[in-house]
Design an enzyme around this catalytic site. Sequence first.
Site, PDB file in Angstrom:
ATOM      1  N   ILE A   1      60.078  21.414  54.075  1.00 38.41           N
ATOM      2  CA  ILE A   1      61.710  21.324  54.866  1.00 38.41           C
ATOM      3  C   ILE A   1      62.091  22.148  53.623  1.00 38.41           C
ATOM      4  CG2 ILE A   1      62.359  19.653  54.477  1.00 38.41           C
ATOM      5  CD1 ILE A   1      63.263  21.437  57.474  1.00 38.41           C
TER       6      ILE A   1
ATOM      7  N   ASP B   1      64.056  11.960  65.825  1.00 42.43           N
ATOM      8  CA  ASP B   1      63.710  12.541  64.164  1.00 42.43           C
ATOM      9  C   ASP B   1      63.662  13.478  64.952  1.00 42.43           C
ATOM     10  OD1 ASP B   1      63.398  13.292  61.049  1.00 42.43           O
ATOM     11  OD2 ASP B   1      62.641  14.543  62.625  1.00 42.43           O
TER      12      ASP B   1
ATOM     13  N   LYS C   1      69.320  15.216  57.230  1.00 43.29           N
ATOM     14  CA  LYS C   1      69.234  14.773  58.501  1.00 43.29           C
ATOM     15  C   LYS C   1      67.399  14.060  58.738  1.00 43.29           C
ATOM     16  CE  LYS C   1      66.444  16.744  61.330  1.00 43.29           C
ATOM     17  NZ  LYS C   1      65.569  15.497  62.471  1.00 43.29           N
TER      18      LYS C   1
ATOM     19  N   SER D   1      59.889  14.834  42.698  1.00 42.40           N
ATOM     20  CA  SER D   1      58.945  14.505  43.312  1.00 42.40           C
ATOM     21  C   SER D   1      57.594  13.918  43.506  1.00 42.40           C
ATOM     22  CB  SER D   1      58.809  16.196  44.498  1.00 42.40           C
ATOM     23  OG  SER D   1      58.011  15.353  45.435  1.00 42.40           O
ATOM     24  N   ARG D   2      57.407  13.288  44.227  1.00 42.53           N
ATOM     25  CA  ARG D   2      55.618  12.990  43.474  1.00 42.53           C
ATOM     26  C   ARG D   2      54.659  13.385  43.724  1.00 42.53           C
ATOM     27  NH1 ARG D   2      55.436   7.410  46.848  1.00 42.53           N
ATOM     28  NH2 ARG D   2      56.156   8.839  48.370  1.00 42.53           N
TER      29      ARG D   2
END
Length: 307
Positions: free
Chosen positions: A13, A167, A89, A35-36
Site C-alpha cells: 500500500i 479490512d 485505516k 520497516s523490517r
Amino acid sequence: MTINLAIVGVGKIVRDQHLPAIAADPAYRLVAAASRNGTVEGIDNYTSIEAMLSQKPEIEAVSLCMPPQYRYASAHAALSAGKHVFLEKPPGATLSEVAALETLAAEKGLSLFASWHSRYAPAVEAARDFLSRTRLHSVRVVWKEDVRHWHPNQAWIWAAGGLGVFDPGINALSIVTHILPEALFITEATLEFPENRDAPIAASMRFSSASNLDATAEFDWRQTGKQSWDIIAATEAGEMVLSEGGAKLSVDGKSVHEEPEAEYPALYRRFAEIIAAGRSDVDLAPLRHVADAFMLGRRKFVDAFHD
C-alpha cells in the site's frame, strides 16, 4: 511550510499509494522510512521507528502503515517524540487504544489523523449531497472481493485483530457513515469464520436508525470474477448506486458523477490541513461498527481457507 515526513511500514500500500501521493505534494518532504522488510530509495532507512526517531530529529510527522495490531506502540512513540501522526485505516486494533492516542495528541498539541481513504473516492461527496436532498427508504451495501487477489499470503490479516473481511468492509462503512443523513446502529450480524482462521471471511449485518431505516450490508472475501463494491440506496428521487468503491455515482441507471481516483493525494492534503490548523481528525464511527459486529454477531464456522 514543508513538512518533513517519515513513513513506517514499507509494504504494497505504501509503494502503490502513499509514496506517489507524497512525491506529488509540495507540502511534504519525505526524509526517512522505517520497516523490517522494505526500504525506500533515496532517503534514510531504519529497521525500527525508535532508531529512526532518535537519529532523525528533523522529522515533523509520521505516517504509520503497518498492520493495525502493531500500530499503537509506534503511534505512541511518535506522539511522545513530538511528531504529528497519520494512521492508515483501520486506525488501530481497538477503540480504546485509538482514544488513548487522541488524548495524547491533544495533550502534546499535535495532530492525529485517522484516515479513511474510501471517503475520498471521487463520487462520495456527490452521493452525500444527493442523499441530503431526498428522502431515504433503504440502503444495501454489497462489498465482495477475492482475498487471494487483494491480500495474497498476508497472515496478519487473518490473525486476531487483523479484521479479516472487515479490512475491506470497513471501507464501505467509512463511506456509509459519511454520506447518510442519520446515524446507523447494528441490530444483528452473522460472521463466518474459516475453521483454521481467527478472523472472518464473510459477514452479513442488519442496521437500523432513529427513524427505523432499513439497512443491510454483505461482506464476502470469496468472490471471484467481477468484484463488487456497491452502496445502493432507494430514495424518493430514484435508486442511487455508488459503485466501484465510490468511484461512480448513478441514479436510476444514469451516470451522475465519475472522476479518476485520487484518494491518497486527498488524504495527504487533509493531513497537511489539520497540521496547519493545529487540530486532529479522528472519526471512529466505522471502527465502532466493526466492534459492534464482533460484539453482537453470531459466529458461524465454515470450511478452512488456504491461500
